[in-house]
Design an enzyme around this catalytic site. Sequence first.
Site, short mmCIF file in Angstrom:
data_model
loop_
_atom_site.label_atom_id
_atom_site.label_comp_id
_atom_site.label_asym_id
_atom_site.label_seq_id
_atom_site.Cartn_x
_atom_site.Cartn_y
_atom_site.Cartn_z
N GLY A 1 -5.05 -11.59 -7.09
CA GLY A 1 -5.69 -10.50 -6.33
C GLY A 1 -4.92 -9.11 -6.44
N GLY B 1 -15.89 -16.14 4.87
CA GLY B 1 -15.14 -15.28 5.92
C GLY B 1 -15.26 -13.88 5.65
N SER C 1 0.77 -1.08 0.25
CA SER C 1 0.11 -0.20 -0.10
C SER C 1 0.95 1.22 -0.09
CB SER C 1 -0.94 -0.02 1.18
OG SER C 1 -2.10 -0.87 1.18
N ASN D 1 -19.18 -22.62 0.87
CA ASN D 1 -18.40 -22.53 1.94
C ASN D 1 -18.26 -23.99 2.52
OD1 ASN D 1 -16.49 -21.01 3.67
ND2 ASN D 1 -17.93 -21.04 5.24
N LYS E 1 -9.51 -5.31 10.71
CA LYS E 1 -10.67 -5.13 9.82
C LYS E 1 -12.12 -5.21 10.66
CE LYS E 1 -8.81 -5.88 5.27
NZ LYS E 1 -9.19 -6.30 3.98
#
Length: 275
Positions: free
Chosen positions: A241, A128, A16, A150, A65
């Site tokens: 990703g 999740g 980041s 899941n 988070k």
Amino acid sequence: MDRYCVMGNPVEHSKSPWIHARFAELTGETLRYDKRLVALDGFVQAIADLRAEGGLGCNITVPFKFEAARVAQIESPRARLAQASNLLHFRADGIFADNTDGAGLVSDIQNNAGVALAGRDVLLIGAGGASAGVLGPLIEARARSITVANRTLDKARALVERHAALAQLHGVEVEISELGAVQIPFDVVVNATASSLSGAGVPVSPKVLKPGALALDMMYGPAAAGFMDWARAHQAVPRDGLGMLVEQAAEAFLLWRGLRPPSAQVLAELRATLA
Ligand code: ATR
């Protein structure tokens, strides 16, 4: 100088700071963005410290988070649905918690991979935190159907029930399934489990892949390799990703600075750096 950071534990390998530094250079913005290793019991204090230093906001990564809501006075609808936040913005009216992970995923799929989600059948593997962050934006992109598969069916059920009103609003069919029970083909398959890391292999049948389907793992680097190899071996288009990472950062930058950075360029640069 306007100050931001990413907080996590671990945070050492976060991309980041590099991404936001490039966004700032390319948009002519002046800011500082660093990374902060936060003690597992130190999140609330770390936020207070950043605010005291005049910080304007931060990104939040594993494992904080879920704690973000505790420090925020205002929550975006998408953060509330996700029950998790990857971004805080210190505003005049209080701390605002948002979640740009799903918008980042949708933007990567549509703008970088060139796959329009509207009318497509999507399989989301996992229920999740990673799945929770993206289900709402996938619904808002008006996929025709979304199946959440899941290992623990109850977790998928709770996630889908929480999104039922949004799904109805957008006319999207959202279903749940056990991993082994998904046997029909999808246009887009998103792996939101860390299955490649665990070495357990991809937890669904290759029958879920339509020929030429987009198969995206939210991880990147070695953590995504197993899933991408599996996709390639079954005539799907593999994707990691990294694009989602850059696009969620672009959404954060837009929120903080009011400017949309050239994310496709920065993604290409980041791939070249990592190659
Ligand atoms: P994250 O925030 O990364 O999503 P999480 O909340 O712990 O992490 O969720 C991990 C997800 O990966 C879950 O969907 C988990 O399935 P369960 O809900 O049944 O635990 C899934 N997962 C982890 N290891 C797995 C494995 N070996 N096979 C299949 N699913 C797995």
